[in-house]
Structure formats: structure tokens, C-alpha cells
Design a protein around this motif. Sequence first.
Motif, PDB file in Angstrom:
ATOM      1  N   MET A   1      36.008   6.359 -69.854  1.00 48.14           N
ATOM      2  CA  MET A   1      35.368   5.936 -68.621  1.00 48.14           C
ATOM      3  C   MET A   1      33.856   6.080 -68.812  1.00 48.14           C
ATOM      4  SD  MET A   1      35.892   7.370 -64.709  1.00 48.14           S
ATOM      5  CE  MET A   1      37.524   6.744 -64.564  1.00 48.14           C
ATOM      6  N   SER A   2      33.096   5.065 -68.429  1.00 47.08           N
ATOM      7  CA  SER A   2      31.645   5.106 -68.556  1.00 47.08           C
ATOM      8  C   SER A   2      31.027   5.937 -67.433  1.00 47.08           C
ATOM      9  CB  SER A   2      31.080   3.688 -68.509  1.00 47.08           C
ATOM     10  OG  SER A   2      31.162   3.163 -67.192  1.00 47.08           O
ATOM     11  N   TYR A   3      29.770   6.324 -67.622  1.00 52.47           N
ATOM     12  CA  TYR A   3      29.071   7.056 -66.568  1.00 52.47           C
ATOM     13  C   TYR A   3      29.037   6.238 -65.281  1.00 52.47           C
ATOM     14  CZ  TYR A   3      27.297  10.656 -69.755  1.00 52.47           C
ATOM     15  OH  TYR A   3      27.180  11.700 -70.639  1.00 52.47           O
ATOM     16  N   LEU A   4      28.811   4.945 -65.396  1.00 55.53           N
ATOM     17  CA  LEU A   4      28.767   4.090 -64.200  1.00 55.53           C
ATOM     18  C   LEU A   4      30.116   4.106 -63.486  1.00 55.53           C
ATOM     19  CD1 LEU A   4      27.212   2.198 -62.348  1.00 55.53           C
ATOM     20  CD2 LEU A   4      27.852   0.309 -63.873  1.00 55.53           C
ATOM     21  N   ASP A   5      31.195   4.032 -64.243  1.00 55.66           N
ATOM     22  CA  ASP A   5      32.533   4.091 -63.640  1.00 55.66           C
ATOM     23  C   ASP A   5      32.756   5.435 -62.943  1.00 55.66           C
ATOM     24  OD1 ASP A   5      33.207   1.528 -64.500  1.00 55.66           O
ATOM     25  OD2 ASP A   5      34.137   2.264 -66.352  1.00 55.66           O
ATOM     26  N   GLU A   6      32.283   6.513 -63.561  1.00 56.12           N
ATOM     27  CA  GLU A   6      32.442   7.832 -62.952  1.00 56.12           C
ATOM     28  C   GLU A   6      31.639   7.934 -61.659  1.00 56.12           C
ATOM     29  OE1 GLU A   6      32.431  11.389 -65.465  1.00 56.12           O
ATOM     30  OE2 GLU A   6      32.294  10.018 -67.171  1.00 56.12           O
ATOM     31  N   VAL A   7      30.404   7.424 -61.679  1.00 52.61           N
ATOM     32  CA  VAL A   7      29.582   7.440 -60.471  1.00 52.61           C
ATOM     33  C   VAL A   7      30.247   6.617 -59.374  1.00 52.61           C
ATOM     34  CG1 VAL A   7      27.385   6.655 -59.489  1.00 52.61           C
ATOM     35  CG2 VAL A   7      27.411   7.935 -61.629  1.00 52.61           C
ATOM     36  N   ARG A   8      30.754   5.451 -59.719  1.00 55.13           N
ATOM     37  CA  ARG A   8      31.427   4.602 -58.735  1.00 55.13           C
ATOM     38  C   ARG A   8      32.629   5.337 -58.122  1.00 55.13           C
ATOM     39  NH1 ARG A   8      31.815   0.367 -61.551  1.00 55.13           N
ATOM     40  NH2 ARG A   8      30.122  -0.763 -60.569  1.00 55.13           N
ATOM     41  N   ARG A   9      33.407   6.013 -58.941  1.00 57.31           N
ATOM     42  CA  ARG A   9      34.574   6.752 -58.456  1.00 57.31           C
ATOM     43  C   ARG A   9      34.140   7.846 -57.479  1.00 57.31           C
ATOM     44  NH1 ARG A   9      36.353  11.449 -59.800  1.00 57.31           N
ATOM     45  NH2 ARG A   9      35.062  11.581 -61.666  1.00 57.31           N
ATOM     46  N   ILE A  10      33.079   8.568 -57.826  1.00 57.36           N
ATOM     47  CA  ILE A  10      32.593   9.656 -56.971  1.00 57.36           C
ATOM     48  C   ILE A  10      32.053   9.105 -55.649  1.00 57.36           C
ATOM     49  CG2 ILE A  10      30.788  11.417 -56.748  1.00 57.36           C
ATOM     50  CD1 ILE A  10      31.133  11.791 -59.863  1.00 57.36           C
ATOM     51  N   VAL A  11      31.205   8.103 -55.731  1.00 49.32           N
ATOM     52  CA  VAL A  11      30.591   7.539 -54.523  1.00 49.32           C
ATOM     53  C   VAL A  11      31.658   6.907 -53.626  1.00 49.32           C
ATOM     54  CG1 VAL A  11      28.969   5.790 -53.668  1.00 49.32           C
ATOM     55  CG2 VAL A  11      28.330   7.249 -55.596  1.00 49.32           C
ATOM     56  N   ASP A  12      32.610   6.234 -54.212  1.00 52.23           N
ATOM     57  CA  ASP A  12      33.680   5.613 -53.419  1.00 52.23           C
ATOM     58  C   ASP A  12      34.523   6.654 -52.693  1.00 52.23           C
ATOM     59  OD1 ASP A  12      32.832   3.116 -54.219  1.00 52.23           O
ATOM     60  OD2 ASP A  12      34.495   2.779 -55.619  1.00 52.23           O
ATOM     61  N   ALA A  13      34.538   7.884 -53.196  1.00 53.39           N
ATOM     62  CA  ALA A  13      35.352   8.949 -52.583  1.00 53.39           C
ATOM     63  C   ALA A  13      34.633   9.679 -51.447  1.00 53.39           C
ATOM     64  CB  ALA A  13      35.776   9.956 -53.651  1.00 53.39           C
ATOM     65  N   VAL A  14      33.352   9.399 -51.236  1.00 54.88           N
ATOM     66  CA  VAL A  14      32.611  10.061 -50.160  1.00 54.88           C
ATOM     67  C   VAL A  14      33.064   9.445 -48.831  1.00 54.88           C
ATOM     68  CG1 VAL A  14      30.335  10.524 -49.169  1.00 54.88           C
ATOM     69  CG2 VAL A  14      30.631  10.504 -51.654  1.00 54.88           C
ATOM     70  N   PRO A  15      33.633  10.259 -47.933  1.00 55.22           N
ATOM     71  CA  PRO A  15      34.159   9.711 -46.686  1.00 55.22           C
ATOM     72  C   PRO A  15      33.045   9.289 -45.719  1.00 55.22           C
ATOM     73  CG  PRO A  15      34.666  12.070 -46.866  1.00 55.22           C
ATOM     74  CD  PRO A  15      33.904  11.681 -48.081  1.00 55.22           C
ATOM     75  N   PRO A  16      33.340   8.353 -44.832  1.00 61.04           N
ATOM     76  CA  PRO A  16      32.366   7.965 -43.812  1.00 61.04           C
ATOM     77  C   PRO A  16      31.885   9.206 -43.049  1.00 61.04           C
ATOM     78  CG  PRO A  16      34.241   6.483 -43.759  1.00 61.04           C
ATOM     79  CD  PRO A  16      34.596   7.611 -44.693  1.00 61.04           C
ATOM     80  N   GLY A  17      30.593   9.237 -42.775  1.00 59.85           N
ATOM     81  CA  GLY A  17      30.019  10.363 -42.060  1.00 59.85           C
ATOM     82  C   GLY A  17      29.604  11.518 -42.948  1.00 59.85           C
ATOM     83  N   GLN A  18      29.883  11.421 -44.244  1.00 57.08           N
ATOM     84  CA  GLN A  18      29.530  12.465 -45.204  1.00 57.08           C
ATOM     85  C   GLN A  18      28.543  11.883 -46.216  1.00 57.08           C
ATOM     86  OE1 GLN A  18      30.830  15.733 -45.114  1.00 57.08           O
ATOM     87  NE2 GLN A  18      31.521  15.001 -43.128  1.00 57.08           N
ATOM     88  N   VAL A  19      27.828  12.766 -46.913  1.00 57.96           N
ATOM     89  CA  VAL A  19      26.904  12.339 -47.957  1.00 57.96           C
ATOM     90  C   VAL A  19      27.078  13.220 -49.185  1.00 57.96           C
ATOM     91  CG1 VAL A  19      25.172  11.434 -46.350  1.00 57.96           C
ATOM     92  CG2 VAL A  19      25.031  13.822 -47.094  1.00 57.96           C
ATOM     93  N   ILE A  20      26.492  12.779 -50.280  1.00 61.22           N
ATOM     94  CA  ILE A  20      26.438  13.532 -51.520  1.00 61.22           C
ATOM     95  C   ILE A  20      25.045  13.342 -52.091  1.00 61.22           C
ATOM     96  CG2 ILE A  20      27.319  11.617 -52.942  1.00 61.22           C
ATOM     97  CD1 ILE A  20      28.892  13.747 -54.567  1.00 61.22           C
ATOM     98  N   THR A  21      24.534  14.326 -52.818  1.00 56.86           N
ATOM     99  CA  THR A  21      23.204  14.190 -53.398  1.00 56.86           C
ATOM    100  C   THR A  21      23.293  13.663 -54.827  1.00 56.86           C
ATOM    101  OG1 THR A  21      23.101  16.419 -54.341  1.00 56.86           O
ATOM    102  CG2 THR A  21      22.368  16.155 -52.025  1.00 56.86           C
ATOM    103  N   TYR A  22      22.158  13.132 -55.269  1.00 56.26           N
ATOM    104  CA  TYR A  22      22.086  12.692 -56.656  1.00 56.26           C
ATOM    105  C   TYR A  22      22.370  13.869 -57.588  1.00 56.26           C
ATOM    106  CZ  TYR A  22      19.911   8.397 -54.975  1.00 56.26           C
ATOM    107  OH  TYR A  22      19.665   7.210 -54.342  1.00 56.26           O
ATOM    108  N   GLY A  23      21.862  15.034 -57.249  1.00 53.44           N
ATOM    109  CA  GLY A  23      22.084  16.219 -58.069  1.00 53.44           C
ATOM    110  C   GLY A  23      23.546  16.615 -58.150  1.00 53.44           C
ATOM    111  N   GLU A  24      24.258  16.485 -57.041  1.00 50.35           N
ATOM    112  CA  GLU A  24      25.692  16.803 -57.060  1.00 50.35           C
ATOM    113  C   GLU A  24      26.444  15.824 -57.952  1.00 50.35           C
ATOM    114  OE1 GLU A  24      26.454  18.842 -52.729  1.00 50.35           O
ATOM    115  OE2 GLU A  24      26.126  16.675 -52.770  1.00 50.35           O
ATOM    116  N   ILE A  25      26.097  14.550 -57.851  1.00 51.09           N
ATOM    117  CA  ILE A  25      26.728  13.551 -58.719  1.00 51.09           C
ATOM    118  C   ILE A  25      26.412  13.876 -60.176  1.00 51.09           C
ATOM    119  CG2 ILE A  25      26.708  11.126 -59.431  1.00 51.09           C
ATOM    120  CD1 ILE A  25      26.199  10.411 -56.472  1.00 51.09           C
ATOM    121  N   ALA A  26      25.145  14.176 -60.446  1.00 46.31           N
ATOM    122  CA  ALA A  26      24.722  14.485 -61.813  1.00 46.31           C
ATOM    123  C   ALA A  26      25.508  15.658 -62.387  1.00 46.31           C
ATOM    124  CB  ALA A  26      23.222  14.787 -61.821  1.00 46.31           C
ATOM    125  N   ALA A  27      25.675  16.710 -61.590  1.00 43.02           N
ATOM    126  CA  ALA A  27      26.410  17.887 -62.052  1.00 43.02           C
ATOM    127  C   ALA A  27      27.867  17.560 -62.344  1.00 43.02           C
ATOM    128  CB  ALA A  27      26.313  19.012 -61.020  1.00 43.02           C
TER     129      ALA A  27
END
Length: 69
Positions: A1-27
Motif C-alpha cells: 500500500m502506498s503512502y497516498l493509499d494509507e492517507v486516503r484510508r485514514i482520512v476516509d475513516a474520520v467520522p463527520p464532526g471529527q477531525v485529525i491533524t496532519y501530525g496524527e496522520i504522519a505518526a
Amino acid sequence: MSYLDEVRRIVDAVPPGQVITYGEIAALIGVGPRQAGRLVGQLGDSSPWWRVVYRDGSPATCHDGTAPS
């Protein structure tokens, strides 16, 4: 899985009304926050990139800083 695919998977899992930081994704995928930011900037509107924020809570500026309606 590429980094882009991993980022897409993580971002797609963030529920409505919630957020994630770039740093959390990076970690989660083992890269720096700036690299995570570049990857988020490559996501299309089919992924909720607008749920990604800076560590101070300010909104993303990628995609011209506008979320789709």
C-alpha cells in the motif's frame, strides 16, 4: 500500500464532526507532518480532506481552502 493509499484510508475513516491533524496522520504512517500534508493535498473530493487540520486546530489550506458543498 502506498503512502497516498494509507492517507486516503485514514482520512476516509474520520467520522463527520471529527477531525485529525496532519501530525496524527504522519505518526500513523511514519512520515513527517509536511509530507502528510502534501499527500492530503493530493486527495480528491471523494475523501473528506477538510477534516484534516493543523495542530492548532486551524483548517486545511489545500484545495484552495474550500470544502465541497
